[in-house]
Design a protein around this motif. Structure first.
Motif, mmCIF file in Angstrom:
data_model
loop_
_atom_site.group_PDB
_atom_site.id
_atom_site.type_symbol
_atom_site.label_atom_id
_atom_site.label_comp_id
_atom_site.label_asym_id
_atom_site.label_seq_id
_atom_site.Cartn_x
_atom_site.Cartn_y
_atom_site.Cartn_z
ATOM 1 N N GLY A 264 0.807 -1.211 0.000
ATOM 2 C CA GLY A 264 0.000 0.000 0.000
ATOM 3 C C GLY A 264 0.841 1.262 0.000
ATOM 4 N N MET A 265 1.869 1.296 0.844
ATOM 5 C CA MET A 265 2.712 2.474 0.946
ATOM 6 C C MET A 265 3.588 2.638 -0.295
ATOM 7 N N PHE A 266 4.166 1.526 -0.777
ATOM 8 C CA PHE A 266 5.105 1.598 -1.885
ATOM 9 C C PHE A 266 4.416 1.969 -3.188
ATOM 10 N N SER A 267 3.131 1.627 -3.310
ATOM 11 C CA SER A 267 2.411 1.943 -4.542
ATOM 12 C C SER A 267 2.287 3.445 -4.773
ATOM 13 N N THR A 268 2.406 4.239 -3.703
ATOM 14 C CA THR A 268 2.319 5.703 -3.848
ATOM 15 C C THR A 268 3.553 6.281 -4.533
ATOM 16 N N THR A 269 4.607 5.466 -4.696
ATOM 17 C CA THR A 269 5.801 5.941 -5.404
ATOM 18 C C THR A 269 5.446 6.412 -6.803
ATOM 19 N N PHE A 270 4.533 5.713 -7.446
ATOM 20 C CA PHE A 270 4.090 6.112 -8.784
ATOM 21 C C PHE A 270 3.432 7.486 -8.739
ATOM 22 N N GLU A 271 2.580 7.733 -7.738
ATOM 23 C CA GLU A 271 1.902 9.028 -7.613
ATOM 24 C C GLU A 271 2.886 10.141 -7.266
ATOM 25 N N ILE A 272 3.860 9.824 -6.409
ATOM 26 C CA ILE A 272 4.875 10.827 -6.061
ATOM 27 C C ILE A 272 5.654 11.228 -7.312
ATOM 28 N N GLY A 273 6.007 10.236 -8.119
ATOM 29 C CA GLY A 273 6.657 10.542 -9.395
ATOM 30 C C GLY A 273 5.779 11.412 -10.272
ATOM 31 N N GLY A 274 4.455 11.175 -10.222
ATOM 32 C CA GLY A 274 3.527 11.984 -11.000
ATOM 33 C C GLY A 274 3.525 13.437 -10.585
ATOM 34 N N VAL A 275 3.573 13.695 -9.267
ATOM 35 C CA VAL A 275 3.612 15.079 -8.780
ATOM 36 C C VAL A 275 4.874 15.775 -9.261
ATOM 37 N N VAL A 276 6.014 15.107 -9.110
ATOM 38 C CA VAL A 276 7.288 15.706 -9.527
ATOM 39 C C VAL A 276 7.320 15.905 -11.049
ATOM 40 N N GLY A 277 6.876 14.881 -11.782
ATOM 41 C CA GLY A 277 6.890 14.978 -13.235
ATOM 42 C C GLY A 277 6.014 16.098 -13.752
ATOM 43 N N SER A 278 4.844 16.252 -13.165
ATOM 44 C CA SER A 278 3.936 17.313 -13.593
ATOM 45 C C SER A 278 4.525 18.694 -13.338
ATOM 46 N N ALA A 279 5.214 18.831 -12.195
ATOM 47 C CA ALA A 279 5.781 20.131 -11.846
ATOM 48 C C ALA A 279 6.984 20.483 -12.714
ATOM 49 N N VAL A 280 7.744 19.471 -13.131
ATOM 50 C CA VAL A 280 9.016 19.710 -13.818
ATOM 51 C C VAL A 280 8.872 19.788 -15.337
ATOM 52 N N ILE A 281 7.969 18.987 -15.905
ATOM 53 C CA ILE A 281 7.952 18.847 -17.360
ATOM 54 C C ILE A 281 7.664 20.162 -18.080
ATOM 55 N N GLY A 282 6.762 20.964 -17.547
ATOM 56 C CA GLY A 282 6.453 22.227 -18.214
ATOM 57 C C GLY A 282 7.668 23.131 -18.294
ATOM 58 N N PHE A 283 8.429 23.202 -17.195
ATOM 59 C CA PHE A 283 9.645 24.012 -17.165
ATOM 60 C C PHE A 283 10.649 23.505 -18.189
ATOM 61 N N VAL A 284 10.816 22.174 -18.264
ATOM 62 C CA VAL A 284 11.767 21.576 -19.200
ATOM 63 C C VAL A 284 11.351 21.862 -20.643
ATOM 64 N N LEU A 285 10.047 21.729 -20.929
ATOM 65 C CA LEU A 285 9.573 21.970 -22.289
ATOM 66 C C LEU A 285 9.800 23.415 -22.712
ATOM 67 N N ASP A 286 9.529 24.356 -21.811
ATOM 68 C CA ASP A 286 9.696 25.767 -22.159
ATOM 69 C C ASP A 286 11.162 26.159 -22.313
ATOM 70 N N ARG A 287 12.079 25.424 -21.647
ATOM 71 C CA ARG A 287 13.492 25.770 -21.729
ATOM 72 C C ARG A 287 14.226 24.993 -22.818
ATOM 73 N N LEU A 288 13.957 23.699 -22.938
ATOM 74 C CA LEU A 288 14.725 22.859 -23.858
ATOM 75 C C LEU A 288 13.994 22.546 -25.160
ATOM 76 N N PHE A 289 12.660 22.639 -25.144
ATOM 77 C CA PHE A 289 11.880 22.303 -26.345
ATOM 78 C C PHE A 289 11.013 23.490 -26.762
ATOM 79 N N LYS A 290 11.567 24.682 -26.683
ATOM 80 C CA LYS A 290 10.808 25.885 -27.007
ATOM 81 C C LYS A 290 10.339 25.833 -28.466
ATOM 82 N N GLY A 291 9.014 25.905 -28.643
ATOM 83 C CA GLY A 291 8.459 25.804 -29.976
ATOM 84 C C GLY A 291 8.306 24.375 -30.462
ATOM 85 N N ARG A 292 8.769 23.399 -29.667
ATOM 86 C CA ARG A 292 8.681 21.993 -30.061
ATOM 87 C C ARG A 292 8.176 21.156 -28.884
ATOM 88 N N SER A 293 7.176 21.684 -28.191
ATOM 89 C CA SER A 293 6.691 21.011 -26.984
ATOM 90 C C SER A 293 6.122 19.629 -27.282
#
Length: 431
Positions: A264-293
């Motif tokens: 039960g506890m370990f399964s939340t690792t996927f959700e924790i990754g989701g929170v981090v991924g959601s927060a980071v991906i937009g920043f990465v796209l705007d910096r490294l994939f500008k115009g090619r999101s």
């Protein structure tokens, strides 16, 4: 009206915070159903089959009504639609604990799913209008954390109310909370044009279209270039995510021999990754994939499939490897979801003066949400016939189908005669 930089920032922060809290709170009326299923079975003799139908009563209208009622927000305005739908959602579930009838439960959940269907499209429409185009992915990615954080908070509140006051109380207090937040949304969640404010760095078509009425039909929306491909990708991502939500604890328990608590506890690792991924991906796209999101989200979607494959192949290597690849799978699966289900369809809906952002976001997310209630029986059949490996291969294939769909959308974009605004970074100072 042009505001000073600090005044505009304060208004943007207000809209972001109110929208984040309000949408996260909607999960307080979604998650309790999973928490109280055992109580409904033991106290009211509701069968497991009927409990499954309760899920459908909530998820089916949520998916279908997003697609069918998406234009409502474009015609009535996102602030009014979002606020009223939150209030209606709260009203529909406030009396849930006072009933003991299965069919009444289905009716209330149906009304709740219908009301909540219009929350995400309209909060996305308003958010997109308040921030300049070349930070759009960053803002949408950060905002997307509300969905995953809201799920965790909603479950925690439901468990607390269940253990403290009993299962009949788990919907009442969250319903009151949603009604109050709905009123706050009506008071604070304005569009820039409602306040006669000009947001720097917005494309002219996007800025001017917010005051016009959308006249596109449901079939015309499907004909917007790239929208169908993005919808298919969101369908694949959501189906994989809900497979992990619903089946991962059982896999950890039965196949990898985790204890019930560890699973039960370990399964939340996927959700924790989701929170981090959601927060980071937009920043990465705007910096490294500008115009090619789209290329960036295509890469992430493919990496989610690779991470799932590595998790399956290294399942017996120990908890450290399990944690690493589960985290990466969650980050690469959930990260693109906010971009593909929010930023990109909203941009497509506002192109060429369409003013159909709420409709396009609703269409994409509604189609994607179909995967949330189809995955259960499909995975059950596959796991029974081919075992756990069959389930993982199915999710991996879905991830790569989503990757191909996004790649196709990126190819279509490159061939369009008129460039999408984010292809030419604006030089206006950003707020």
């Amino acid at each position: 009206m042009k505001l000073t930089c600090s005044a505009l920032q304060r208004r943007q922060i207000l809209v972001f915070v109110v929208g984040w809290i309000a949408y996260a709170a909607t999960y307080c009326l979604r998650k309790p159903l999973g928490v109280i299923k055992t109580d409904l079975e033991t106290d009211l003799n509701i069968s497991k089959s009927q409990l499954g139908w309760l899920d459908t009563a909530l998820l089916l209208p949520y998916a279908v009504m997003q697609m069918l009622l998406g234009p409502v927000g474009d015609k009535l305005g996102p602030r009014k639609t979002f606020g009223v739908c939150m209030i209606l959602s709260g009203i529909s579930m406030a009396s849930f604990g006072y009933w003991s009838n299965f069919y009444m439960f289905c009716l209330l959940l149906f009304l709740n799913g219908t009301a909540q269907a219009q929350c995400w499209p309209n909060v996305m429409k308003t958010l997109g209008l308040w921030f300049s185009d070349n930070v759009r992915n960053t803002i949408f990615g950060m905002f997307g954390t509300c969905a995953f954080a809201g799920g965790i908070i909603g479950t925690a509140i439901a468990v607390f109310l269940q253990t403290t006051y009993g299962w009949r109380s788990v919907f009442f207090i969250p319903s009151v909370l949603l009604i109050c937040l709905g009123i706050i949304v009506l008071l604070c969640f304005h569009q820039p044009d409602e306040l006669n404010i000009d947001v720097p760095g917005k494309a002219a078509t996007s800025a001017s279209s917010s005051s016009t009425k959308s006249e596109l039909t449901w079939f015309q929306l499907w004909k917007i270039p790239m929208l169908a491909e993005v919808a298919v990708a969101v369908f694949c991502l959501k189906a994989v995510r809900y497979c992990m939500y619903m089946w991962l604890p059982m896999y950890l328990l039965n196949s990898l021999k985790y204890s019930k608590t560890e699973a039960g506890m370990f399964s939340t690792t996927f959700e924790i990754g989701g929170v981090v991924g959601s927060a980071v991906i937009g920043f990465v796209l705007d910096r490294l994939f500008k115009g090619r999101s789209l290329y960036g989200t295509c890469l992430c979607t493919g990496l989610s499939g690779v991470s799932l494959l590595l998790f399956m192949l290294t399942g017996n290597w120990g908890m450290m490897f399990n944690c690493l690849f589960l985290f990466l799978a969650g980050a690469f699966n959930c990260g693109p979801d906010t971009i593909l289900g929010g930023s990109i369809p909203a941009e497509l809906g506002e192109m060429d003066g369409r003013n159909a952002a709420a409709a396009t976001v609703g269409l994409v997310n509604g189609f994607g949400s179909v995967g949330t209630f189809l995955e259960g029986p499909i995975i059950g059949i596959i796991a029974t016939a081919y075992g756990w490996s069959g389930m993982f291969y199915f999710m991996i294939i879905l991830s790569f189908i989503g990757c191909v769909a996004v790649f196709r959308a990126s190819v279509i974009k490159s061939r369009l005669p008129r460039p999408i605004p984010d292809e030419e970074p604006l030089k206006v100072p950003l707020v």
